[in-house]
Write a protein that holds these residues in place. Structure first.
Motif, PDB file in Angstrom:
ATOM      1  N   ILE A  11       0.844  -1.043  -0.062  1.00  0.00           N
ATOM      2  CA  ILE A  11       0.095   0.074   0.066  1.00  0.00           C
ATOM      3  C   ILE A  11       1.070   1.083   0.096  1.00  0.00           C
ATOM      4  O   ILE A  11       1.770   1.420   0.887  1.00  0.00           O
ATOM      5  CB  ILE A  11      -1.097   0.075   1.083  1.00  0.00           C
ATOM      6  N   ASP A  12       0.998   2.034  -1.120  1.00  0.00           N
ATOM      7  CA  ASP A  12       1.758   3.318  -0.852  1.00  0.00           C
ATOM      8  C   ASP A  12       0.827   4.596  -0.768  1.00  0.00           C
ATOM      9  O   ASP A  12      -0.204   4.475  -1.080  1.00  0.00           O
ATOM     10  CB  ASP A  12       2.174   3.567  -2.620  1.00  0.00           C
ATOM     11  N   VAL A  13       1.646   5.498  -0.228  1.00  0.00           N
ATOM     12  CA  VAL A  13       0.895   6.667   0.200  1.00  0.00           C
ATOM     13  C   VAL A  13       1.782   7.822  -0.457  1.00  0.00           C
ATOM     14  O   VAL A  13       2.933   7.866  -0.181  1.00  0.00           O
ATOM     15  CB  VAL A  13       0.736   6.659   1.589  1.00  0.00           C
ATOM     16  N   GLU A  14       0.808   8.587  -1.268  1.00  0.00           N
ATOM     17  CA  GLU A  14       1.672   9.904  -1.647  1.00  0.00           C
ATOM     18  C   GLU A  14       0.962  10.999  -1.343  1.00  0.00           C
ATOM     19  O   GLU A  14      -0.291  10.887  -1.030  1.00  0.00           O
ATOM     20  CB  GLU A  14       1.557   9.757  -3.244  1.00  0.00           C
ATOM     21  N   SER A  15       1.329  12.275  -1.262  1.00  0.00           N
ATOM     22  CA  SER A  15       0.468  13.578  -0.847  1.00  0.00           C
ATOM     23  C   SER A  15       1.219  14.527  -1.470  1.00  0.00           C
ATOM     24  O   SER A  15       2.479  14.720  -1.824  1.00  0.00           O
ATOM     25  CB  SER A  15       0.390  13.513   0.635  1.00  0.00           C
ATOM     26  N   ASN A  16       0.234  15.644  -1.714  1.00  0.00           N
ATOM     27  CA  ASN A  16       0.580  17.004  -2.177  1.00  0.00           C
ATOM     28  C   ASN A  16      -0.224  17.983  -1.212  1.00  0.00           C
ATOM     29  O   ASN A  16      -0.946  17.538  -0.099  1.00  0.00           O
ATOM     30  CB  ASN A  16       0.434  17.292  -3.684  1.00  0.00           C
ATOM     31  N   ASP A  17      -0.311  19.208  -1.536  1.00  0.00           N
ATOM     32  CA  ASP A  17      -0.848  20.174  -0.722  1.00  0.00           C
ATOM     33  C   ASP A  17      -2.327  20.149  -0.529  1.00  0.00           C
ATOM     34  O   ASP A  17      -2.900  20.556   0.573  1.00  0.00           O
ATOM     35  CB  ASP A  17      -0.468  21.546  -0.949  1.00  0.00           C
ATOM     36  N   ARG A  18      -2.887  19.326  -1.454  1.00  0.00           N
ATOM     37  CA  ARG A  18      -4.525  19.137  -1.468  1.00  0.00           C
ATOM     38  C   ARG A  18      -4.952  17.871  -1.080  1.00  0.00           C
ATOM     39  O   ARG A  18      -5.875  17.597  -0.509  1.00  0.00           O
ATOM     40  CB  ARG A  18      -5.004  19.578  -2.589  1.00  0.00           C
ATOM     41  N   ILE A  19      -4.280  16.755  -1.534  1.00  0.00           N
ATOM     42  CA  ILE A  19      -4.846  15.236  -0.937  1.00  0.00           C
ATOM     43  C   ILE A  19      -3.836  14.248  -0.700  1.00  0.00           C
ATOM     44  O   ILE A  19      -2.806  14.566  -0.923  1.00  0.00           O
ATOM     45  CB  ILE A  19      -5.541  14.824  -2.401  1.00  0.00           C
ATOM     46  N   ILE A  20      -4.296  13.322  -0.205  1.00  0.00           N
ATOM     47  CA  ILE A  20      -3.607  12.182   0.134  1.00  0.00           C
ATOM     48  C   ILE A  20      -4.025  10.892  -0.699  1.00  0.00           C
ATOM     49  O   ILE A  20      -5.097  10.875  -0.915  1.00  0.00           O
ATOM     50  CB  ILE A  20      -3.366  11.972   1.432  1.00  0.00           C
ATOM     51  N   VAL A  21      -2.975  10.446  -1.621  1.00  0.00           N
ATOM     52  CA  VAL A  21      -3.605   9.198  -2.490  1.00  0.00           C
ATOM     53  C   VAL A  21      -3.020   8.133  -1.679  1.00  0.00           C
ATOM     54  O   VAL A  21      -1.638   7.858  -1.424  1.00  0.00           O
ATOM     55  CB  VAL A  21      -2.904   9.424  -4.088  1.00  0.00           C
ATOM     56  N   VAL A  22      -3.822   7.110  -1.497  1.00  0.00           N
ATOM     57  CA  VAL A  22      -3.634   5.656  -0.838  1.00  0.00           C
ATOM     58  C   VAL A  22      -3.647   4.757  -2.073  1.00  0.00           C
ATOM     59  O   VAL A  22      -4.752   4.716  -2.614  1.00  0.00           O
ATOM     60  CB  VAL A  22      -4.415   5.369   0.106  1.00  0.00           C
ATOM     61  N   ARG A  23      -2.574   4.201  -2.499  1.00  0.00           N
ATOM     62  CA  ARG A  23      -2.682   2.933  -3.468  1.00  0.00           C
ATOM     63  C   ARG A  23      -2.458   1.512  -3.113  1.00  0.00           C
ATOM     64  O   ARG A  23      -1.192   1.194  -2.858  1.00  0.00           O
ATOM     65  CB  ARG A  23      -1.448   3.273  -4.631  1.00  0.00           C
ATOM     66  N   PRO A  24      -3.528   0.729  -2.798  1.00  0.00           N
ATOM     67  CA  PRO A  24      -3.367  -0.509  -2.511  1.00  0.00           C
ATOM     68  C   PRO A  24      -2.882  -1.557  -3.992  1.00  0.00           C
ATOM     69  O   PRO A  24      -3.469  -1.176  -4.637  1.00  0.00           O
ATOM     70  CB  PRO A  24      -4.575  -1.143  -1.931  1.00  0.00           C
TER      71      PRO A  24
END
Length: 113
Positions: A11-24
């Motif tokens: 499960i990867d997690v990335e973020s920027n100023d607006r959102i967090i993206v979770v990628r299973p």
């Protein structure tokens, strides 16, 4: 950054100023759902909206769906939104059969973090 289990699923997690993206990745079943739920809780605790990018999820059962539904409820209670993006055919079918497609905001395209 990712969290892998013994099968190589992660499960990867990335973020920027607006959102967090979770990628299973891989299969989301009863053995992996607690990890997804934990990851989603940590992402929501950061105070941003969360997008769950489902394009790499090859299978999801009811325990994985329950983790998504729980996170959606927790996000709404805090005034945030949990979105789903790019669900695979199997996940779309699961959402439709259970009626969960009516409670999530679903974008057919993958997010850009």
């Amino acid at each position: 950054m990712g969290q892998a289990d013994e099968r190589g699923d992660r499960i990867d997690v990335e973020s920027n100023d607006r959102i967090i993206v979770v990628r299973p990745y891989g299969e989301m079943d009863i053995s992996r759902a607690p990890s997804l739920q934990h990851t989603l809780r940590r992402a929501l605790a950061r105070g941003a909206d969360v997008v769950v990018d489902l394009q790499h999820l090859t299978f999801c059962d009811s325990s994985g769906l329950n983790a998504l539904l729980t996170a959606r409820t927790e996000a709404a209670a805090d005034g945030r939104t949990l979105y789903l993006a790019a669900p695979t055919h199997q996940v779309v079918q699961l959402l439709k059969v259970t009626g969960a497609d009516t409670v999530f905001s679903i974008d057919p395209a993958p997010p850009i973090a």
